[in-house]
Every structure is written in structure tokens, then in C-alpha cells.
Enzyme design. Structure first.
Site, PDB file in Angstrom:
ATOM      1  N   GLN A 290      38.689  93.135  92.931  1.00  0.00           N
ATOM      2  CA  GLN A 290      39.041  92.753  91.569  1.00  0.00           C
ATOM      3  C   GLN A 290      40.465  93.209  91.235  1.00  0.00           C
ATOM      4  O   GLN A 290      40.881  94.287  91.671  1.00  0.00           O
ATOM      5  CB  GLN A 290      38.064  93.395  90.574  1.00  0.00           C
ATOM      6  CG  GLN A 290      36.615  93.019  90.820  1.00  0.00           C
ATOM      7  CD  GLN A 290      35.660  93.722  89.874  1.00  0.00           C
ATOM      8  OE1 GLN A 290      35.037  93.102  89.037  1.00  0.00           O
ATOM      9  NE2 GLN A 290      35.531  95.027  90.016  1.00  0.00           N
TER      10      GLN A 290
ATOM     11  N   HIS B  18      34.869  95.094  94.276  1.00  0.00           N
ATOM     12  CA  HIS B  18      33.739  94.494  93.555  1.00  0.00           C
ATOM     13  C   HIS B  18      32.477  94.649  94.392  1.00  0.00           C
ATOM     14  O   HIS B  18      31.463  95.127  93.910  1.00  0.00           O
ATOM     15  CB  HIS B  18      34.028  93.017  93.276  1.00  0.00           C
ATOM     16  CG  HIS B  18      32.982  92.327  92.456  1.00  0.00           C
ATOM     17  ND1 HIS B  18      33.204  91.128  91.838  1.00  0.00           N
ATOM     18  CD2 HIS B  18      31.703  92.660  92.164  1.00  0.00           C
ATOM     19  CE1 HIS B  18      32.109  90.748  91.187  1.00  0.00           C
ATOM     20  NE2 HIS B  18      31.189  91.662  91.383  1.00  0.00           N
TER      21      HIS B  18
ATOM     22  N   PHE C 235      26.608  99.838  88.220  1.00  0.00           N
ATOM     23  CA  PHE C 235      27.301  98.800  88.982  1.00  0.00           C
ATOM     24  C   PHE C 235      26.978  98.918  90.473  1.00  0.00           C
ATOM     25  O   PHE C 235      26.677  97.923  91.153  1.00  0.00           O
ATOM     26  CB  PHE C 235      28.800  98.969  88.717  1.00  0.00           C
ATOM     27  CG  PHE C 235      29.710  98.027  89.457  1.00  0.00           C
ATOM     28  CD1 PHE C 235      29.352  96.712  89.702  1.00  0.00           C
ATOM     29  CD2 PHE C 235      30.964  98.455  89.876  1.00  0.00           C
ATOM     30  CE1 PHE C 235      30.218  95.840  90.361  1.00  0.00           C
ATOM     31  CE2 PHE C 235      31.843  97.598  90.518  1.00  0.00           C
ATOM     32  CZ  PHE C 235      31.461  96.291  90.777  1.00  0.00           C
TER      33      PHE C 235
ATOM     34  N   GLU D 151      25.152  96.223  93.304  1.00  0.00           N
ATOM     35  CA  GLU D 151      25.775  95.737  94.530  1.00  0.00           C
ATOM     36  C   GLU D 151      24.914  96.001  95.764  1.00  0.00           C
ATOM     37  O   GLU D 151      24.740  95.136  96.618  1.00  0.00           O
ATOM     38  CB  GLU D 151      27.165  96.354  94.697  1.00  0.00           C
ATOM     39  CG  GLU D 151      28.177  95.858  93.683  1.00  0.00           C
ATOM     40  CD  GLU D 151      28.383  94.350  93.736  1.00  0.00           C
ATOM     41  OE1 GLU D 151      28.557  93.803  94.845  1.00  0.00           O
ATOM     42  OE2 GLU D 151      28.354  93.717  92.662  1.00  0.00           O
TER      43      GLU D 151
ATOM     44  N   LYS E  21      21.497  93.874  95.514  1.00  0.00           N
ATOM     45  CA  LYS E  21      21.664  92.426  95.659  1.00  0.00           C
ATOM     46  C   LYS E  21      22.268  92.046  97.000  1.00  0.00           C
ATOM     47  O   LYS E  21      21.844  91.076  97.642  1.00  0.00           O
ATOM     48  CB  LYS E  21      22.530  91.878  94.531  1.00  0.00           C
ATOM     49  CG  LYS E  21      22.601  90.356  94.532  1.00  0.00           C
ATOM     50  CD  LYS E  21      23.246  89.829  93.265  1.00  0.00           C
ATOM     51  CE  LYS E  21      23.207  88.299  93.251  1.00  0.00           C
ATOM     52  NZ  LYS E  21      23.827  87.735  92.045  1.00  0.00           N
ATOM     53  N   HIS E  22      23.278  92.785  97.444  1.00  0.00           N
ATOM     54  CA  HIS E  22      24.011  92.404  98.646  1.00  0.00           C
ATOM     55  C   HIS E  22      23.742  93.323  99.835  1.00  0.00           C
ATOM     56  O   HIS E  22      23.617  92.855 100.965  1.00  0.00           O
ATOM     57  CB  HIS E  22      25.506  92.372  98.348  1.00  0.00           C
ATOM     58  CG  HIS E  22      25.864  91.470  97.212  1.00  0.00           C
ATOM     59  ND1 HIS E  22      25.758  90.106  97.275  1.00  0.00           N
ATOM     60  CD2 HIS E  22      26.315  91.744  95.957  1.00  0.00           C
ATOM     61  CE1 HIS E  22      26.136  89.560  96.121  1.00  0.00           C
ATOM     62  NE2 HIS E  22      26.481  90.538  95.308  1.00  0.00           N
TER      63      HIS E  22
END
Length: 266
Positions: free
Chosen positions: A37, A67, A121, A125, A128-129
Site C-alpha cells: 500500500q 497489505h 488487520f 490477512e 483469509k490468505h
């Protein structure tokens, strides 16, 4: 699409998978995208501050921040939320200083997680990833370590400087020059996402053995990107003034969240 509403306040968050797919087996990914980002673009929209928002630090951020490290498919789609996991901040204690410095949240809102919850945050991450990153990455600490190692090894801010593309407040650069500079220094073509002519996000792509490769720059990627995020022929890397510097009289007041106490300016 790449532009999602309600994930964690960012227009660059990838949309959630359908509930039926959450936690179910998905095919192995093809490559990694290290999503970075540009704080100057994102933080210029900050209107209130909280303790977790990197945009509110007393000194402005003048380098790209992380990010996430995203497993992707070559057809422009990606796996997501591949298995149930419980984020454990204690496991990241050795990395906490690096996470705060290189991987701060640039928003105040808490992030959605895969299984109908909300959290930091970093939890978003890795749930999800990170859970879709096998067989390269298998657990939480390994996921964050891999991302930070790639970020430090391939410093985009320094790459751009080699082509005289510098942090500025208004100077524009040819999009083709930015891409060519990174491709020459990195060894692969990046993806670049813009907001009103300014770089908002830049992605470097890697093979599963973490070697540079080209990112998708064809319709497979751009079909999922809103027109407002396309980059013009001339782009900029703007700076910003932190709220805490431009208005030191703001009162910091506490506001409860699902995950504890955040501090907002009134």
C-alpha cells in the site's frame, strides 16, 4: 471483485468468498502476490485517528507498507479462507516490531475474518490468505515471516528511486516508466492500482519457490477491477500530513470495539 465493501475500510480489499466455500478444500494456488500500500494516497483520506491507524503516527510514512501476501491463481481468481484457524498474537511476539513498522493497518475499523468475526488487520490477512498458502507456508509465524522477508529483500521504494521516481507531492511520472523501472530492478512486471491518478497499491508477484515473476496484467486481472482503480498514463506518489500534526488540538477519546478499546479523535 478486487474492490470490496465492508472488509476493513479499504477499497482494495478482495471480496469475501461465498459462505459455502469457507473452510472447504480449494485447489493449490499458482503464485504469490505481495500486495503493498502507498500511505500517501490512503492516508490523505483519513478523517479521524485511533491507536491502531498507521496514518496517525506523528511522522508520515514515506515508504510502501505491506497489505498482505496473497496466494493467487493464473486465471485471475484466488483461494480464500481455506481452513479454520485461531489467530494468536502471542505467536508473533518475535515479529511485533517489524509488523508495527512495515505492516501497519492504515484504517481504524476492525477487519472482518473468515468465520463471521472481526479482529486485527493481521488476523484478517492470515485467516483469509495465509490459510491458503500451503504447501509453501503452513502456519502463522511462517506466513508473516515470509511476507516481511520478501518486503525487505525487494524494496519497491528503493527500486523506484533507481529510476528517479521519488516520493513527491504532485509530481507525475509516466506509468510506463514506473512499470519498466520495477521490471528492470525486480525481474517481473508489477500490478499497480490507482486512486484519482495516485498509486494506491502495488503488487509484486512470486513463484511458489519465492522467485520473481510477472504479475497478471491481462484482462484476467483487470476484469475484476473497477474503472476508478485503473491508472492513467501519468501517476503520482503523493505525501500527506498526519492528522496529529495538522491539528494538535484534537481530543483523543475512547470508543469500544469488538476487540477492545480503540482511541478516536473527536
Amino acid at each position: 471483485s478486487l474492490v470490496a465493501a465492508g472488509l476493513f475500510g479499504t477499497g482494495l480489499a478482495r471480496s469475501s468468498v461465498a459462505p459455502a466455500a469457507v473452510g472447504k478444500e480449494q485447489r493449490e494456488f499458482d503464485y504469490f502476490a505481495l500486495a503493498l500500500q502507498w500511505p500517501g494516497t490512503i492516508c490523505s483520506s483519513t478523517r479521524h485517528c485511533c491507536a491502531v491507524n498507521g496514518c496517525c503516527r506523528s511522522e508520515a510514512l514515506h515508504t510502501f507498507t505491506i497489505h498482505g501476501l496473497w496466494p493467487d491463481y493464473d486465471d485471475g481468481t484466488w483461494p480464500s479462507c481455506c481452513r479454520h484457524t485461531s489467530f494468536d498474537m502471542d505467536k508473533l511476539t518475535p515479529l511485533k516490531p517489524a509488523l508495527d513498522k512495515y505492516w501497519p493497518s492504515l484504517y481504524c475499523s476492525s477487519s472482518s475474518t473468515c468465520f463471521s468475526g472481526r479482529g486485527p488487520f493481521w488476523a484478517h490477512e492470515v485467516e483469509k490468505h495465509g490459510t491458503c498458502s500451503a504447501p509453501v507456508v503452513h502456519e502463522e509465524l511462517q506466513y508473516f515471516t515470509a511476507a516481511i522477508d520478501l518486503y525487505l529483500k525487494y524494496n519497491v521504494t528503493e527500486m523506484l528511486a533507481t529510476g528517479d521516481i521519488l516520493v513527491s507531492n504532485g509530481k507525475e511520472y509516466a506509468l510506463s516508466d514506473v512499470i519498466d523501472t520495477i521490471k528492470h530492478a525486480f525481474g517481473g512486471s508489477p500490478q499497480i492500482i490507482c486512486k484519482k491518478g495516485s498509486v494506491e497499491e502495488l503488487r509484486l508477484c512470486f513463484t511458489k519457490d519465492l522467485k520473481p515473476r510477472d504479475c497478471l496484467t491481462t484482462s484476467a486481472m483487470y476484469k475484476n477491477l473497477s474503472k476508478s482503480k485503473h491508472c492513467p498514463k501519468k501517476i503520482s506518489l503523493p505525501t500527506y500530513d498526519p492528522i496529529v500534526l495538522t491539528n494538535s488540538t484534537l481530543e483523543i477519546v475512547p470508543e469500544a470495539s469488538d476487540n477492545g478499546l480503540y482511541f478516536y479523535t473527536s
